[in-house]
Design an enzyme around this catalytic site. Structure first.
Site, PDB file in Angstrom:
ATOM      1  CE  LYS A 242      -2.781   2.127  11.630  1.00 61.85           C
ATOM      2  NZ  LYS A 242      -2.831   1.528  10.294  1.00 61.85           N
TER       3      LYS A 242
ATOM      4  CD  GLU B  63      -0.907   0.707   3.644  1.00 62.46           C
ATOM      5  OE1 GLU B  63      -1.319   1.862   3.430  1.00 62.46           O
ATOM      6  OE2 GLU B  63      -1.054   0.111   4.722  1.00 62.46           O
TER       7      GLU B  63
HETATM    8  N1  PSU Z   1       0.091   0.334   8.482  1.00 65.92           N
HETATM    9  C1  PSU Z   1       1.097   1.099   8.970  1.00 65.92           C
HETATM   10  N2  PSU Z   1       0.956   2.452   8.855  1.00 65.92           N
HETATM   11  C2  PSU Z   1      -0.153   3.046   8.281  1.00 65.92           C
HETATM   12  C3  PSU Z   1      -1.205   2.214   7.772  1.00 65.92           C
HETATM   13  C4  PSU Z   1      -1.029   0.865   7.901  1.00 65.92           C
HETATM   14  O1  PSU Z   1       2.088   0.595   9.492  1.00 65.92           O
HETATM   15  O2  PSU Z   1      -0.227   4.276   8.199  1.00 65.92           O
HETATM   16  C5  PSU Z   1      -2.449   2.857   7.150  1.00 65.92           C
HETATM   17  C6  PSU Z   1      -3.190   1.875   6.232  1.00 65.92           C
HETATM   18  O3  PSU Z   1      -3.285   2.472   4.960  1.00 65.92           O
HETATM   19  C7  PSU Z   1      -4.563   1.707   6.860  1.00 65.92           C
HETATM   20  C8  PSU Z   1      -4.757   3.058   7.460  1.00 65.92           C
HETATM   21  O4  PSU Z   1      -5.545   1.350   5.933  1.00 65.92           O
HETATM   22  O5  PSU Z   1      -3.462   3.280   8.083  1.00 65.92           O
HETATM   23  C9  PSU Z   1      -5.926   3.097   8.445  1.00 65.92           C
HETATM   24  O6  PSU Z   1      -6.509   4.363   8.409  1.00 65.92           O
HETATM   25  P1  PSU Z   1      -7.964   4.629   9.066  1.00 65.92           P
HETATM   26  O7  PSU Z   1      -7.787   4.259  10.511  1.00 65.92           O
HETATM   27  O8  PSU Z   1      -8.226   6.116   8.855  1.00 65.92           O
HETATM   28  O9  PSU Z   1      -8.925   3.757   8.340  1.00 65.92           O
END
Ligand code: PSU
Ligand code: MN
Length: 302
Positions: free
Chosen positions: A159, A25
């Site tokens: 996360k 990604e």
């Molecule tokens: N993994 C990481 N760092 C990130 C992400 C994933 O180590 O920044 C990103 C991914 O793109 C994931 C996003 O889809 O964080 C989640 O964002 P949100 O909580 O706004 O959906």
């Protein structure tokens, strides 16, 4: 051939030869890590995949085309770009239609990978239910994507800034296979383990590939989440992190950070509060996930 997709030369050749490909990604590059570590990491992760016998396909929308595989100069350009859009399922099509540039989250990368015929994708950690989601309803579109798009995603769990209990309950409700790699508990991103028992455990990439194929054979829609713990030498223990995550969450509330800005803000704030250790751990876990994803991709074509 789809007119909205542009393949890198490396991915184009891999597709023609039927070689294993791993999607990556781009939101982690534009919103998840600071420059220049973001581009350095992106290059290292791509090389890790090559060294493990597969071909990397970093995915982003650039000037209205879904790029599946970025040429080195495109990767550098994206990593330095300012105010890049963060694309999920809701905004992928509008970004392409308007000819704009955007980085793909887990959800949007799964969609693009599937369009390109790629079944495996490596990232850091997926999005999920934020703490306080019972009031804010802030639940990442990443979770629902697993019910729709048949891609196996290798992450270090959700996360740890999130409400992991709610996140894993939601995944269970949605019928998403959550598979811990080679341990009985789910990992917590920067930490190897958590208090959450793994719903499913698998010990080999071959088993993960078989499970992916069986979903197709049974006509089950959607993908699998593989939760791969960070290597022991790189982890930050949850006792150390917990108060710093609480502090970052409070800072986000005080500053009125909402919606798409929440996750990037928290990652940046935890980077500051850990004096850079969280970034080193994040880099190590993404690389570890890329290596496992490359093995799964090879098992899938055997
Ligand atoms: N993994 C990481 N760092 C990130 C992400 C994933 O180590 O920044 C990103 C991914 O793109 C994931 C996003 O889809 O964080 C989640 O964002 P949100 O909580 O706004 O959906
Ligand atoms: Mn959100």
């Amino acid at each position: 051939m789809m007119p909205h997709i542009a393949y890198s030369s490396e991915v184009e050749a891999a597709k023609a030869e039927g070689r294993p490909i791993v999607a990556l990604e781009s939101t982690i590059i534009t919103h998840g890590m600071p420059f220049p570590q973001n581009v350095e990491t992106a290059r290292l992760v791509e090389q890790d995949i090559r060294d493990a016998g597969a071909v990397p396909a970093t995915i982003a929308v650039m000037d209205g085309k879904i790029h599946v595989g970025l040429e080195p100069d495109e990767l550098t350009k994206l990593a330095q770009a300012k105010n890049v859009a963060k694309l999920s399922r809701a905004d992928l099509a509008t970004c392409v239609a308007d000819g704009r540039t955007g980085a793909t989250t887990v959800a949007a990368t799964m969609i693009a990978a599937h369009l390109a015929g790629i079944s495996v994708f490596a990232t850091g950690g997926i999005g999920g239910a934020h703490r306080g989601a019972e009031h804010s309803f802030d639940i990442s579109a990443d979770l629902q994507e697993f019910t729709k798009t048949p891609v196996t995603v290798v992450a270090a769990g959700a996360k740890a800034i999130l409400d992991l209990a709610k996140t894993y309950e939601l995944l269970e409700t949605l019928g998403v296979p959550v598979i811990a790699y080679a341990q009985d508990t789910l990992p917590a991103f920067w930490s190897r383990t958590s208090e959450h028992a793994a719903p499913i455990r698998m010990d080999t990439s071959a088993d993960i590939a078989s499970a992916h194929k069986m979903r197709q054979a049974l006509g089950l829609q959607g993908g699998q989440l593989i939760c791969n713990p960070i290597p022991a030498q790189d982890e930050i223990k949850s006792e150390i992190l917990a108060p710093l995550i609480d502090q970052a969450l409070q800072d986000a509330i005080d500053r009125n950070i909402t919606a798409k800005a929440v996750t990037p803000y928290l990652l940046k704030r935890i980077f500051e509060l850990t004096e850079g250790r969280s970034l080193a751990a994040n880099i190590a876990l993404v690389r570890n996930n890329a290596r496992l994803a490359a093995q799964i991709a090879q098992n899938l074509i055997e």
